[in-house]
Design an enzyme around this catalytic site. Structure first.
Site, PDB file in Angstrom:
ATOM      1  N   GLU A  54       0.777  -1.235   0.000  1.00  0.00           N
ATOM      2  CA  GLU A  54       0.000   0.000   0.000  1.00  0.00           C
ATOM      3  C   GLU A  54       0.812   1.291   0.000  1.00  0.00           C
ATOM      4  O   GLU A  54       0.310   2.322  -0.447  1.00  0.00           O
ATOM      5  CB  GLU A  54      -0.950  -0.005   1.219  1.00  0.00           C
ATOM      6  CG  GLU A  54      -2.017  -1.082   1.182  1.00  0.00           C
ATOM      7  CD  GLU A  54      -2.952  -0.931  -0.007  1.00  0.00           C
ATOM      8  OE1 GLU A  54      -3.196   0.194  -0.457  1.00  0.00           O
ATOM      9  OE2 GLU A  54      -3.430  -1.977  -0.508  1.00  0.00           O
TER      10      GLU A  54
ATOM     11  N   SER B 103     -40.422 -34.107  41.455  1.00  0.00           N
ATOM     12  CA  SER B 103     -39.845 -34.847  42.588  1.00  0.00           C
ATOM     13  C   SER B 103     -38.334 -34.731  42.703  1.00  0.00           C
ATOM     14  O   SER B 103     -37.742 -35.371  43.579  1.00  0.00           O
ATOM     15  CB  SER B 103     -40.214 -36.330  42.464  1.00  0.00           C
ATOM     16  OG  SER B 103     -41.608 -36.513  42.534  1.00  0.00           O
TER      17      SER B 103
END
Length: 815
Positions: A92, A362
Site C-alpha cells: 500500500e 420430585s
C-alpha cells in the site's frame, strides 16, 4: 539574453505560481491544525471487536460480530510478527516511513500518468490517508480529497509511524465483513496472523485495495495476481529475496473449511450476557476471545439426541427438550442444549430450557431426605408414613397423593425416595419445617426460589416452586462431590480486545451437605433394586455402570425431568413445551428418561465412570427388619443389610429392636387372644404386626396381619389387652386440623363449605366419637373421620372412645 520585460513577466508568473502553490498548502496546513483527531485514535483501547468462541479444545464454534456487523480482532505489531507489517507497507505505501501523511511524489506520479493515459492509472493515497478515510467518511470529490489529506497530516502529527501502521492493520477492511488482518487470517486460514506464511500474508495484505474483488471465496485467480504483485514489491523493497518471492508465488491458496452451525447458541448468549457463569459476569464488549468449557463433539451429539427425542415424542404433544452436562470435579459445563433448534420460531426455539423457570417435580426430594438425616436423625431405614395425610395451607387443606394413586403404609426412607413416593416426602418436609427446607435449597444454589417459605409450604417437597435446570444440575453435582458445592463454570479463559487475559476470581469450594449422608442419598438413588416397585427392572434409568438417578414430573404433565450423576459427570434433562402446554401421558421415566440415558452414555465415553466410593470411616452396615427398619427381633422372619452413617464421635446411629413384629398366643379356631384357660392343644403362638395409631387404619384396610385386640370368650386373657393396648400403643389424637389452624370461607361458593376432621385411633379403642364445640357430633367408623360444616368464629374439636382417654382439644378459627 532575456529582455527585461520578459524577465518581469516570468518573475510575475513565478510569483503567481508560488502563491497558487503556497495558498493551498497553507490552507491544507491550517485545516490539518483544526481537524480533530478521530476518537478511535485518541482512545485506541476502545476498539470495537468481535468475539471468537471456542470449545475447550480450541475448536472455533462461532464468531460474534462487533456492533458494526464486522468480524474484528486487535493485535499489536509485536503480536503480528515481522512479515505482516512489511507485506502491508509493500502493498500500500512503500514510502510510508518517508512522507508526512501525504506523498507529493506519488501525487505527481499519479497526475502525470493520468494526463498521459487520459484516465486514472494509479492512486496516490498513502497508508495514513486510507486509515483516515476508513475512520471518517468523506464525499468522493475534490473537497473530500482535500479534507482527507488534512486529516492524514493531523494523524501524522499526533501518532508515530508505528502506531499509525498498527491502527491501519487493525482497522481497514481485509475482506467482506472482516476488519483487520487478524480477523481475516482466522476467517480465511483459521490461524493467527503471526502464523501466516509469506504467501498468505502477501495475499491478505493486498486485499484492502478491493476487499470484495479479491475475496478468495469467490475464486483465487484475482487474489493470486494481486499476491504476486505484493511479493514483487516486497522483493524490490528488500523485505524478502527474489527466491523467497518465487517460492511464495507457487504456494496454493488453501482456505480453511467453513464453520459448521451456530455452535451452542444458547450457551454463547448466556455467557455473553453473564446469565450463566457468575464468576466471569457479562463478557459482551469485554472479550474478543472466549474459550468455553464445552466439548464440541459431545455438544453436537446431544443436539442431535434432543432433536430426535422431540421428533419421537411429537405424537405426545412434546415440542422441546433441554440438556446440560457438568464435570463434577470442576463444575465445568461439558454440553449445553437450550432447545433442539434455536431457529424454530414455531416451537419457540429461542427459549433456553436450561435457564427457564420450571417446576422440578420430585427432583428436590433427595435434598429434603438428606436434611432430615442431618436434623432429625433419619437413616435409610427410618420408617415413614405413606397414608392419607392432611396439611393446612393458606388456601385450606392440602392432601398429597402418590403418582400411582395408592398409599403404601409404612415405608422405609430408602423405598420412599427410590420409588419417589410423594406422601412420605411431604410428611418429612413438614417434620423438618418448610423454612429450613427452603434455607437448605438456597444453600445448594436454588436462587430462583425467591418467595417466602409459607408460600411454598410443605408442597415444596414435590416441586411446588420454579427452578432452573442448571440449578438442579449444580445441586446434584454437589451430591456427587460428597456435599461440596462449586460454582458452575462455562468459561475456561477469555481475552480482552488487546489480547490480555481477563482475570476471574473463583470462590472457594464450600461444604453444604454432610459427606456420609450425601453418600447415603447417592446410594439410594443408584439402588436399582429399591426402585423396582415403581420403575421395573428394565427402565430407561438402568445403565451399564453405577449411576444415581432421579426423575420428576410437574403438575399437569407440563414438565418432565431426569437428573443423575456418576462420580465424574452430572446430566440434567428437561422435556416439555415452552408455552407451558401439557404433554400427553409422558412421565420422567418415559419422556426425559430415555434422553437422559443416551446423554449419560455419550458423556461417559469422554469421562469413563468409576464406582461410587464410601467415605472412609463414615459408613457402617447392619441388619434390619424390612418392615420396621429396626434391628431384627425373634419374631422377624426376614432381614436385610442397610447402610448407616457413622457420626462424628465414631459411632453408628443406634438401631433399636423391631417394634412391629410381635408374638401372641391365640386361640386356633378364632384367632383371638388366648388366656391361661386355653390348653396348648387349643392355642398356639403366632407372629403379628403392631402399628402405631397413624398407621393402624391403613393396616386394617390393607389386610395386614394386625395383632388381635380382643380375647377369646372361651379362654379370656387375664391382661385385659383390649383396654391396656389402647393406651400402651398410642393415644387418641386429632390428626387434622392442627391446633391453631385458620380457615377462610369462600364468599363466591354456593355449596356448603366443610372441613374433614380426622383422628388417629390406637388399636383396641372402641366407640369412637367426635365432639365439636363441646357437643357430640357423630360416631366415626374407619377411617375415623367426619365432615364438619364451617361457620365463622372460633371452634374446638376433640375425639373420645369408650376404653381410652380422650384426646386433647384442638382449636381452629374460621374467617
Amino acid at each position: 539574453m532575456i529582455r527585461p520585460p520578459v524577465r518581469r513577466r516570468l518573475a510575475k508568473a513565478l510569483r503567481v505560481l508560488a502563491v497558487l502553490v503556497a495558498l493551498p498548502l497553507a490552507a491544507l496546513l491550517v485545516t490539518a491544525a483544526v481537524t480533530p483527531l478521530p476518537p478511535e485514535l485518541s482512545t485506541p483501547e476502545a476498539f470495537d471487536t468481535s468475539t471468537s468462541i471456542q470449545d475447550r479444545h480450541g475448536v472455533v464454534l462461532r464468531e460474534i460480530r462487533s456492533d458494526d456487523g464486522m468480524r474484528a480482532r486487535f493485535r499489536s505489531l509485536d503480536e503480528l510478527g515481522p512479515i505482516v507489517p512489511r507485506a502491508v507497507i509493500a502493498a500500500e505505501d512503500r514510502r510510508f516511513d518517508h512522507h508526512p501523511g501525504i506523498d507529493p511524489l506519488s501525487i505527481g506520479r499519479a497526475l502525470g500518468q493520468a494526463v498521459i493515459a487520459g484516465r486514472v492509472v494509479s492512486g496516490a493515497s498513502t497508508l495514513t490517508q486510507q486509515l483516515g478515510r476508513t475512520l471518517v467518511k468523506r464525499p468522493r470529490s475534490l473537497g473530500g480529497k482535500f479534507l482527507e489529506m488534512a486529516l492524514a497530516l493531523r494523524i501524522e502529527a499526533s501518532l508515530d509511524k508505528r502506531a499509525i501502521l498498527e491502527q491501519y492493520i487493525n482497522r481497514v477492511t481485509f475482506g467482506p465483513g472482516l476488519r483487520g488482518i487478524e480477523a481475516a487470517s482466522r476467517f480465511y486460514f483459521d490461524k493467527p496472523a503471526r502464523d501466516l506464511s509469506l504467501a498468505e500474508a502477501a495475499a491478505l495484505a493486498g486485499m484492502p485495495r478491493g476487499p470484495s474483488l479479491y475475496d478468495p471465496r469467490r475464486g483465487t485467480e484475482r487474489i493470486e495476481r494481486r499476491r504476486a504483485r505484493v511479493l514483487d514489491r516486497m522483493a524490490e523493497s528488500g523485505f524478502i529475496t527474489e527466491t523467497e518471492a518465487s517460492l511464495a508465488k507457487s504456494e496454493p491458496i488453501a482456505l480453511a473449511p467453513k464453520g459448521s452451525g451456530l455452535g451452542a447458541p444458547h450457551l454463547v448468549r448466556g455467557v455473553l450476557s453473564g446469565a450463566i457463569d457468575k464468576i466471569t459476569g457479562p463478557l459482551k464488549g469485554r472479550a474478543s476471545s472466549v474459550t468455553l468449557t464445552i466439548d464440541r463433539g459431545l455438544q453436537r451429539e446431544l443436539e442431535v439426541l434432543a432433536q430426535r427425542t422431540v421428533e419421537d415424542l411429537a405424537d405426545r404433544s412434546v415440542t422441546a427438550a433441554s440438556i446440560v452436562v457438568l464435570e463434577n470435579r470442576t463444575g465445568e459445563i461439558l454440553a449445553y442444549v437450550g432447545s433442539p433448534d434455536i431457529e424454530n420460531e414455531a416451537r419457540l426455539g429461542h427459549n433456553d430450557g436450561v435457564l427457564a423457570l420450571r417446576q422440578p417435580g420430585s427432583t428436590l426430594k433427595p435434598f429434603i431426605y438428606e436434611l432430615a438425616m442431618e436434623r432429625l436423625g433419619f437413616t435409610p431405614a427410618t420408617v415413614l408414613p405413606d397414608v392419607a395425610l392432611h396439611f393446612p395451607t393458606r388456601e385450606g387443606s392440602y392432601e398429597p397423593q402418590n403418582y400411582d394413586g395408592r398409599f403404601h403404609g409404612p415405608v422405609r426412607l430408602r423405598e420412599a425416595l427410590a420409588n419417589s413416593f410423594n406422601v412420605p416426602a411431604v410428611w418429612t418436609a413438614a417434620a423438618i419445617g418448610p423454612d429450613r427446607v427452603l434455607a437448605r435449597l438456597r444453600e445448594l444454589g436454588f436462587s430462583s426460589l425467591t418467595r417466602d417459605a409459607a408460600t411454598y409450604g410443605v408442597a415444596i417437597a414435590l416441586g411446588d416452586g420454579e427452578v432452573r435446570l442448571l440449578e438442579l444440575a449444580s445441586a446434584y453435582a454437589t451430591l456427587a462431590r460428597g456435599g461440596v458445592a462449586l460454582p458452575v463454570r462455562a468459561v475456561r479463559e477469555a481475552r480482552s480486545p488487546t489480547g490480555a487475559m481477563l482475570d476471574f476470581q473463583a470462590p472457594e469450594p464450600r461444604r453444604v451437605l454432610d459427606e456420609a449422608e450425601a453418600f447415603l442419598i447417592t446410594d439410594i438413588l443408584s439402588d436399582k433394586h429399591a426402585r423396582i416397585a415403581s420403575f421395573g427392572d428394565d427402565s430407561a434409568l438402568e445403565l451399564p455402570f453405577p449411576a444415581a438417578v432421579k426423575t420428576g414430573t410437574s403438575k399437569g404433565f407440563r414438565d418432565n425431568l431426569t437428573v443423575g450423576f456418576t462420580p465424574e459427570i452430572t446430566v440434567a434433562v428437561w422435556v416439555g413445551n415452552f408455552d407451558g402446554s401439557p404433554m400427553e401421558g409422558v412421565s420422567g421415566v418415559t419422556g426425559a428418561g430415555p434422553l437422559f440415558r443416551d446423554a449419560m452414555l455419550a458423556a461417559s465415553r469422554l469421562f469413563p465412570p468409576s464406582p461410587f466410593k464410601r467415605p472412609e470411616g463414615r459408613i457402617d452396615e447392619a441388619a434390619i427388619c424390612p418392615l420396621s427398619g429396626e434391628r431384627p427381633g425373634p419374631a422377624c422372619s426376614h432381614s436385610k443389610l442397610e447402610l448407616f452413617a457413622i457420626n462424628e464421635m465414631g459411632g453408628a446411629r443406634a438401631v433399636r429392636p423391631c417394634s412391629m413384629h410381635v408374638t401372641a398366643r391365640v386361640e386356633k379356631s378364632s384367632g383371638l387372644l388366648a388366656g391361661p384357660g386355653c390348653s396348648d392343644h387349643e392355642a398356639e403362638e403366632r407372629v403379628y404386626e403392631r402399628y402405631s395409631a397413624d398407621l393402624a387404619a391403613w393396616a386394617r384396610a390393607a389386610g395386614r396381619p394386625v395383632e388381635p385386640e380382643l380375647s377369646s370368650p372361651r379362654c379370656p386373657s387375664l391382661s385385659a389387652r383390649s383396654s391396656m393396648n389402647a393406651s400402651s400403643r398410642g393415644k387418641l389424637r386429632i390428626a387434622y386440623p392442627p391446633d391453631g389452624a385458620s380457615f377462610a370461607l369462600d364468599p363466591s361458593a354456593s355449596a356448603p363449605q366443610a372441613i374433614r376432621v380426622r383422628a388417629d385411633v390406637p388399636p383396641g379403642a372402641t366407640g369412637i366419637r367426635f365432639l365439636y364445640d363441646g357437643k357430640p357430633v357423630a360416631k366415626a367408623r374407619d377411617p375415623h373421620a367426619i365432615d364438619i360444616p364451617l361457620t365463622a368464629g372460633a371452634h374446638r374439636v376433640r375425639v373420645e372412645a369408650d376404653n381410652a382417654p380422650p384426646s386433647d382439644d384442638v382449636e381452629f378459627s374460621v374467617d
